[in-house]
Design an enzyme around this catalytic site. Sequence first.
Site, PDB file in Angstrom:
ATOM      1  CG  ASP A  79       5.578  -6.726 -12.268  1.00  0.00           C
ATOM      2  OD1 ASP A  79       4.708  -5.841 -12.418  1.00  0.00           O
ATOM      3  OD2 ASP A  79       6.464  -6.951 -13.118  1.00  0.00           O
ATOM      4  N   GLY A  80       2.518  -7.545 -11.930  1.00  0.00           N
ATOM      5  CA  GLY A  80       1.577  -8.227 -12.819  1.00  0.00           C
ATOM      6  C   GLY A  80       0.103  -7.996 -12.530  1.00  0.00           C
ATOM      7  CD  GLU A 131      11.951   4.265  -9.871  1.00  0.00           C
ATOM      8  OE1 GLU A 131      11.429   3.512  -9.019  1.00  0.00           O
ATOM      9  OE2 GLU A 131      13.059   4.811  -9.690  1.00  0.00           O
ATOM     10  CG  ASN A 132       4.981   2.238  -8.938  1.00  0.00           C
ATOM     11  OD1 ASN A 132       4.958   1.448  -7.994  1.00  0.00           O
ATOM     12  ND2 ASN A 132       5.275   1.832 -10.175  1.00  0.00           N
ATOM     13  NE  ARG A 187       9.776  -8.042 -11.490  1.00  0.00           N
ATOM     14  CZ  ARG A 187      10.095  -6.785 -11.718  1.00  0.00           C
ATOM     15  NH1 ARG A 187      11.229  -6.313 -11.274  1.00  0.00           N
ATOM     16  NH2 ARG A 187       9.299  -5.989 -12.400  1.00  0.00           N
TER      17      ARG A 187
HETATM   18  C1  FPP Z   1       2.572  -4.086 -10.033  1.00  0.00           C
HETATM   19  O1  FPP Z   1       1.594  -4.365 -10.964  1.00  0.00           O
HETATM   20  C2  FPP Z   1       1.991  -3.671  -8.775  1.00  0.00           C
HETATM   21  C3  FPP Z   1       2.046  -2.408  -8.269  1.00  0.00           C
HETATM   22  C4  FPP Z   1       2.687  -1.271  -8.950  1.00  0.00           C
HETATM   23  C5  FPP Z   1       1.439  -2.065  -6.997  1.00  0.00           C
HETATM   24  C6  FPP Z   1       1.363  -3.164  -5.991  1.00  0.00           C
HETATM   25  C7  FPP Z   1       0.309  -2.799  -5.069  1.00  0.00           C
HETATM   26  C8  FPP Z   1      -0.603  -3.614  -4.529  1.00  0.00           C
HETATM   27  C9  FPP Z   1      -0.603  -5.068  -4.672  1.00  0.00           C
HETATM   28  C10 FPP Z   1      -1.681  -3.037  -3.716  1.00  0.00           C
HETATM   29  C11 FPP Z   1      -1.263  -2.166  -2.554  1.00  0.00           C
HETATM   30  C12 FPP Z   1      -0.314  -2.784  -1.640  1.00  0.00           C
HETATM   31  C13 FPP Z   1      -0.449  -3.029  -0.316  1.00  0.00           C
HETATM   32  C14 FPP Z   1       0.717  -3.492   0.459  1.00  0.00           C
HETATM   33  C15 FPP Z   1      -1.702  -2.891   0.433  1.00  0.00           C
HETATM   34  P1  FPP Z   1       1.602  -3.567 -12.334  1.00  0.00           P
HETATM   35  O2  FPP Z   1       0.500  -2.579 -12.279  1.00  0.00           O
HETATM   36  O3  FPP Z   1       2.947  -2.989 -12.601  1.00  0.00           O
HETATM   37  O4  FPP Z   1       1.286  -4.739 -13.333  1.00  0.00           O
HETATM   38  P2  FPP Z   1       1.714  -4.837 -14.863  1.00  0.00           P
HETATM   39  O5  FPP Z   1       3.213  -4.800 -14.916  1.00  0.00           O
HETATM   40  O6  FPP Z   1       1.145  -6.162 -15.271  1.00  0.00           O
HETATM   41  O7  FPP Z   1       1.074  -3.670 -15.552  1.00  0.00           O
END
Ligand code: FPP
Length: 242
Positions: free
Chosen positions: A21-22, A68-69, A189
Amino acid sequence: MSSRRDDSEPVVPRSVAVIMDGNGRWAKRAGLERIRGHERGIDAVRTTVTECAQLGVEALTLYAFSEENWQRPQREIDLLFKLLLRFLVDERPTLMRNGVRLLHAGRRERLAPAVLRTLDETIALTAGNTGMLLCLAISYGGRQELVDAMQSLARRVAAGELRPEQIDDAAIRAALYQPQVPDPDLLIRTAGERRISNFLLWQISYAEIWVSDVCWPDFGREQLLEAFRDYGRRVRKFGKVL
Ligand code: FPP
């Protein structure tokens, strides 16, 4: 004898799961677009996969894209899958060199044909590897996984292949997306939130939880070893009296 360990001694868990996350917050703080955070997140994925494989972790499950994404803006979804596709191709030599075997956990229905093809190709390429299992949770939800497992068990009961009283812990486990992945010993996390966010609801029953305040793009070897050091200090009782 104390079961507490020395601060300098990381203990490598058998199975690790990570809620990455983040990325967005990291980008915002740097004055960049959200997608730049995801790009840097890929570097952190690369580091974590290689470090875990080399440290002797047996299974690593990464929450790459939740059910949810799908509610995010289409542009962000498209860019995330573009990064994922690139990762699945570019990392093939590294996965092979480190003996990593790729697995997917999640629903396939909403994944684009190109994503499915590339995912399946990388899974097939690495199928003979005997080192770490790398399970990517993509289009994954813990409740959805349990719904899918219950439906497949119900179908077997309806077909007369299974009696209701045979539905036990082992039968449910066998109906999950990737039953060969051991239950996580450690759930990491990043970015400070103290939530499970619909991740591995069945499997994390006895996972130790480590929340790191750093955003995912800044998570590297040092942060991983810090998590493993803290894991080494945990006293795991599994509900029993020690
Ligand atoms: C959370 O950050 C991250 C995600 C929703 C996606 C994670 C994906 C990657 C790291 C790249 C693809 C993965 C692989 C395995 C190649 P956020 O966007 O929710 O951050 P925020 O909460 O700060 O907005």
